[in-house]
Design a protein around this motif. Structure first.
Motif, short mmCIF file in Angstrom:
data_model
loop_
_atom_site.label_atom_id
_atom_site.label_comp_id
_atom_site.label_asym_id
_atom_site.label_seq_id
_atom_site.Cartn_x
_atom_site.Cartn_y
_atom_site.Cartn_z
N GLN A 1 -8.08 7.57 -8.92
CA GLN A 1 -7.44 8.69 -8.23
C GLN A 1 -8.38 9.32 -7.20
OE1 GLN A 1 -6.30 10.85 -11.75
NE2 GLN A 1 -4.22 10.04 -11.70
N ASP B 1 -8.67 6.86 -4.29
CA ASP B 1 -7.44 6.87 -3.52
C ASP B 1 -7.44 8.06 -2.56
OD1 ASP B 1 -4.84 6.22 -2.65
OD2 ASP B 1 -3.90 7.30 -4.30
N SER C 1 -7.89 7.83 1.58
CA SER C 1 -6.79 8.39 2.39
C SER C 1 -7.32 9.40 3.39
CB SER C 1 -5.75 9.06 1.49
OG SER C 1 -5.07 8.11 0.72
N LYS D 1 -5.78 0.50 2.86
CA LYS D 1 -5.90 0.11 1.45
C LYS D 1 -4.54 -0.32 0.93
CE LYS D 1 -5.07 4.78 0.24
NZ LYS D 1 -5.16 5.90 -0.51
N PHE E 1 -3.12 0.88 -4.70
CA PHE E 1 -3.54 2.04 -5.47
C PHE E 1 -2.39 2.68 -6.24
CE2 PHE E 1 -7.31 1.56 -3.01
CZ PHE E 1 -8.32 2.21 -3.70
N SER E 2 -1.30 2.98 -5.57
CA SER E 2 -0.21 3.68 -6.25
C SER E 2 0.42 2.85 -7.36
CB SER E 2 0.85 4.15 -5.24
OG SER E 2 1.42 3.04 -4.58
N GLN F 1 -2.01 2.84 -10.32
CA GLN F 1 -2.02 4.15 -10.98
C GLN F 1 -0.79 4.31 -11.87
OE1 GLN F 1 -3.05 7.62 -8.54
NE2 GLN F 1 -3.96 6.20 -7.08
N THR G 1 -6.72 -3.39 -6.36
CA THR G 1 -6.91 -2.54 -5.19
C THR G 1 -7.66 -3.36 -4.14
OG1 THR G 1 -8.99 -1.59 -6.00
CG2 THR G 1 -6.95 -0.40 -6.51
#
Length: 140
Positions: free
Chosen positions: A50, A53, A57, A63, A66-67, A70, A109
């Motif tokens: 997190q 990320d 950003s 990238k 990531f989401s 997560q 990632t």
């Protein structure tokens, strides 16, 4: 030992995710160089993820994954063990995350590495052309 076939098979189970398509292409086209492997608790790795990320950003770094990762990690118990394999592939930093018990690929990632600052050539004439030519990577 990393089994590239396991990574490819894992990517195929996430066909609708951009990171999986990119990773499958990379793993079949380029030589992956394993940098290191970590075993981490899911809760701890999620916190790290997190933060990374958010910082990537803010910095505007390109990238992938990531989401999705997560979301999967949020569904795991915090004390679940993960195996995190880190790779360097040219201009990309890649982390593949596996459930350490089943060796199932949970996600990945992929982060575009930043370009290094240009170096001033010796006896620079002040032109942009000379600066770019001096800093251009050698052709392979």
């Amino acid at each position: 030992m990393i089994n590239i076939g396991d990574i490819v098979d894992g990517c195929r189970s996430y066909r609708d995710e951009t990171w999986a398509l990119l990773l499958e292409r990379l793993v079949t086209e380029k030589a992956f160089c394993l940098r290191r492997t970590h075993i981490l608790a899911a809760g701890r790795f999620l916190a790290i993820l997190q933060i990374q990320d958010k910082t990537t950003s803010i910095a505007g770094i390109q990238k992938w994954g990531f989401s999705e990762l997560q979301t999967r990690l949020n569904a795991l118990p915090e004390n679940s063990n993960l195996r995190v394999d880190e790779f360097d592939v040219g201009e990309l930093a890649i982390r593949c995350v596996f459930d350490s018990d089943s060796s199932t690929l949970l996600g990945c990632t992929i982060v575009q590495k930043r370009r290094k600052a240009m170096q001033t050539p010796p006896d620079w004439d002040g032109s942009l052309e000379t600066l770019e030519r001096f800093n251009k990577p050698a052709q392979q």
